[in-house]
Design a protein around this motif. Sequence first.
Motif, mmCIF file in Angstrom:
data_model
loop_
_atom_site.group_PDB
_atom_site.id
_atom_site.type_symbol
_atom_site.label_atom_id
_atom_site.label_comp_id
_atom_site.label_asym_id
_atom_site.label_seq_id
_atom_site.Cartn_x
_atom_site.Cartn_y
_atom_site.Cartn_z
ATOM 1 N N ALA A 1 -9.198 -2.414 -0.492
ATOM 2 C CA ALA A 1 -9.341 -1.253 -1.369
ATOM 3 C C ALA A 1 -7.971 -0.686 -1.717
ATOM 4 O O ALA A 1 -7.071 -0.643 -0.882
ATOM 5 N N LEU A 2 -7.830 -0.193 -2.945
ATOM 6 C CA LEU A 2 -6.559 0.371 -3.371
ATOM 7 C C LEU A 2 -6.361 1.788 -2.869
ATOM 8 O O LEU A 2 -5.226 2.256 -2.744
ATOM 9 N N VAL A 3 -7.479 2.478 -2.624
ATOM 10 C CA VAL A 3 -7.474 3.840 -2.075
ATOM 11 C C VAL A 3 -8.601 3.920 -1.049
ATOM 12 O O VAL A 3 -9.483 3.056 -1.012
ATOM 13 N N PRO A 4 -8.618 4.957 -0.211
ATOM 14 C CA PRO A 4 -9.705 5.054 0.771
ATOM 15 C C PRO A 4 -11.073 5.252 0.107
ATOM 16 O O PRO A 4 -11.199 5.796 -0.989
ATOM 17 N N VAL A 5 -12.097 4.799 0.815
ATOM 18 C CA VAL A 5 -13.487 5.028 0.440
ATOM 19 C C VAL A 5 -13.913 6.368 1.040
ATOM 20 O O VAL A 5 -13.591 6.669 2.193
ATOM 21 N N HIS A 6 -14.633 7.170 0.271
ATOM 22 C CA HIS A 6 -15.088 8.467 0.771
ATOM 23 C C HIS A 6 -16.480 8.321 1.368
ATOM 24 O O HIS A 6 -17.432 7.932 0.690
ATOM 25 N N CYS A 7 -16.588 8.635 2.651
ATOM 26 C CA CYS A 7 -17.828 8.411 3.406
ATOM 27 C C CYS A 7 -18.541 9.737 3.681
ATOM 28 O O CYS A 7 -17.921 10.719 4.091
ATOM 29 N N GLU A 8 -19.858 9.757 3.454
ATOM 30 C CA GLU A 8 -20.704 10.937 3.698
ATOM 31 C C GLU A 8 -21.896 10.529 4.574
ATOM 32 O O GLU A 8 -23.009 10.338 4.080
ATOM 33 N N VAL B 1 -2.107 -5.760 -27.029
ATOM 34 C CA VAL B 1 -3.053 -6.027 -25.943
ATOM 35 C C VAL B 1 -2.802 -4.977 -24.868
ATOM 36 O O VAL B 1 -1.647 -4.707 -24.520
ATOM 37 N N VAL B 2 -3.866 -4.379 -24.373
ATOM 38 C CA VAL B 2 -3.749 -3.429 -23.264
ATOM 39 C C VAL B 2 -4.473 -4.012 -22.061
ATOM 40 O O VAL B 2 -5.228 -4.975 -22.174
ATOM 41 N N ALA B 3 -4.264 -3.414 -20.893
ATOM 42 C CA ALA B 3 -4.937 -3.918 -19.694
ATOM 43 C C ALA B 3 -4.993 -2.847 -18.617
ATOM 44 O O ALA B 3 -3.970 -2.212 -18.333
ATOM 45 N N PRO B 4 -6.178 -2.643 -18.004
ATOM 46 C CA PRO B 4 -6.271 -1.796 -16.816
ATOM 47 C C PRO B 4 -5.963 -2.646 -15.585
ATOM 48 O O PRO B 4 -6.832 -3.331 -15.037
ATOM 49 N N VAL B 5 -4.733 -2.626 -15.143
ATOM 50 C CA VAL B 5 -4.259 -3.571 -14.124
ATOM 51 C C VAL B 5 -4.590 -3.070 -12.724
ATOM 52 O O VAL B 5 -4.387 -1.888 -12.402
ATOM 53 N N ARG B 6 -5.061 -4.004 -11.901
ATOM 54 C CA ARG B 6 -5.311 -3.739 -10.480
ATOM 55 C C ARG B 6 -4.107 -4.267 -9.698
ATOM 56 O O ARG B 6 -4.022 -5.465 -9.411
ATOM 57 N N PRO B 7 -3.145 -3.413 -9.332
ATOM 58 C CA PRO B 7 -1.938 -3.908 -8.665
ATOM 59 C C PRO B 7 -2.272 -4.608 -7.347
ATOM 60 O O PRO B 7 -2.929 -4.032 -6.481
ATOM 61 N N ASN B 8 -1.811 -5.844 -7.207
ATOM 62 C CA ASN B 8 -2.270 -6.619 -6.046
ATOM 63 C C ASN B 8 -1.524 -6.290 -4.757
ATOM 64 O O ASN B 8 -1.928 -6.745 -3.680
ATOM 65 N N GLY B 9 -0.465 -5.472 -4.829
ATOM 66 C CA GLY B 9 0.186 -5.040 -3.600
ATOM 67 C C GLY B 9 -0.312 -3.703 -3.084
ATOM 68 O O GLY B 9 0.038 -3.294 -1.972
ATOM 69 N N LYS B 10 -1.141 -3.018 -3.872
ATOM 70 C CA LYS B 10 -1.556 -1.661 -3.529
ATOM 71 C C LYS B 10 -2.438 -1.580 -2.284
ATOM 72 O O LYS B 10 -2.371 -0.569 -1.555
ATOM 73 N N PRO B 11 -3.302 -2.576 -1.956
ATOM 74 C CA PRO B 11 -4.107 -2.447 -0.743
ATOM 75 C C PRO B 11 -3.300 -2.237 0.527
ATOM 76 O O PRO B 11 -3.816 -1.699 1.506
ATOM 77 N N ALA B 12 -2.035 -2.626 0.523
ATOM 78 C CA ALA B 12 -1.186 -2.405 1.695
ATOM 79 C C ALA B 12 -0.799 -0.940 1.846
ATOM 80 O O ALA B 12 -0.326 -0.533 2.909
ATOM 81 N N GLU B 13 -1.011 -0.128 0.795
ATOM 82 C CA GLU B 13 -0.650 1.292 0.821
ATOM 83 C C GLU B 13 -1.794 2.133 0.261
ATOM 84 O O GLU B 13 -1.638 2.803 -0.766
ATOM 85 N N PRO B 14 -2.941 2.141 0.902
ATOM 86 C CA PRO B 14 -4.091 2.850 0.316
ATOM 87 C C PRO B 14 -3.902 4.357 0.203
ATOM 88 O O PRO B 14 -4.553 5.002 -0.624
ATOM 89 N N ASP B 15 -3.023 4.942 1.028
ATOM 90 C CA ASP B 15 -2.831 6.389 0.996
ATOM 91 C C ASP B 15 -1.764 6.845 0.000
ATOM 92 O O ASP B 15 -1.624 8.041 -0.257
ATOM 93 N N THR B 16 -1.043 5.907 -0.574
ATOM 94 C CA THR B 16 -0.018 6.260 -1.560
ATOM 95 C C THR B 16 -0.679 6.531 -2.902
ATOM 96 O O THR B 16 -1.457 5.711 -3.389
ATOM 97 N N PRO B 17 -0.404 7.673 -3.533
ATOM 98 C CA PRO B 17 -0.977 7.932 -4.857
ATOM 99 C C PRO B 17 -0.566 6.844 -5.847
ATOM 100 O O PRO B 17 0.588 6.394 -5.853
ATOM 101 N N MET B 18 -1.511 6.428 -6.684
ATOM 102 C CA MET B 18 -1.212 5.376 -7.649
ATOM 103 C C MET B 18 -0.097 5.797 -8.596
ATOM 104 O O MET B 18 0.720 4.969 -9.018
ATOM 105 N N GLY B 19 -0.038 7.095 -8.927
ATOM 106 C CA GLY B 19 1.017 7.571 -9.811
ATOM 107 C C GLY B 19 2.411 7.389 -9.234
ATOM 108 O O GLY B 19 3.392 7.312 -9.979
ATOM 109 N N GLU B 20 2.507 7.340 -7.914
ATOM 110 C CA GLU B 20 3.790 7.071 -7.263
ATOM 111 C C GLU B 20 4.024 5.568 -7.164
ATOM 112 O O GLU B 20 5.115 5.068 -7.481
ATOM 113 N N TYR B 21 3.015 4.840 -6.737
ATOM 114 C CA TYR B 21 3.156 3.400 -6.505
ATOM 115 C C TYR B 21 3.463 2.641 -7.796
ATOM 116 O O TYR B 21 4.338 1.769 -7.825
#
Length: 254
Positions: A222-229, A141-161
């Motif tokens: 959000a896990l990372v920032p939203v890009h606004c235009e 079984v595989v899973a694309p997991v949404r880490p639930n602590g990541k919104p507290a660190e939106p600027d941290t790269p996911m590869g580090e977190y």
Amino acid sequence: MTGIVITTLDQRPEPAERLWDMKSPWPAFASHDPVSSLLYPWMVTEPAEYVFVATDGDAVIARAFSVPFALHADGRGGELPARGWDQVLMWAFADRRAGIRPDTVSAIEIRVTRDRHGEGLSGRMLAATRDDARAHGFAEVVAPVRPNGKPAEPDTPMGEYAYRTREDGLPVDPWLRVRVRAGAVIDSVAPLSMTISGSLGQWRTWTGLPLDAPGPVRVPGALVPVHCEPEHDHAVYVEPNVWVRHPLDRPARR
């Protein structure tokens, strides 16, 4: 917890309509991913043997969606896709339509109603998903997991977190920790797992924020920032997830 019953929807279809009554723990904008908006209803009606529901009496208290797909089909090569959540849903849908035999199950979502948090239900729903996949003859079984602590660190790269660990070697993130304790291994980051775009008016409705300056914007949930235009009247959110693999012969970890 003796009154809790966990079954698949094909075994007991009656609670299907009540699955949508569970309040989402996700931010409002997350419900506007076009792929999941299209394919969530499909999961309930077609691969219902991979959708689990937990009830306590008449109350639906948890749900778990998963889908079978052909990870090792031609052109896929067994590699978990960079487009994560969106891609695996599209593969599962396309494979079923084309009659391609699946070789892997992907967990999609586990949700527990808020008043039953802390009872271990997420772990039980994950175990049900794993046990069912094993019963269907799958090895993983595989899973694309949404880490639930990541919104507290939106600027941290996911590869580090994603690879941060505690002293005991388990992930710092609570939801990744549940997965690893259940026998999973972290495979990779899916940098393009979910893409949500909308006009600034839509984003203001979803978030309550002005979104009037160009560039990255921190949005609650959000896990990372939203890009606004603002000049082009749109904003885009590209969410990374973390791919984990659950080899079904791997024991759970305490």
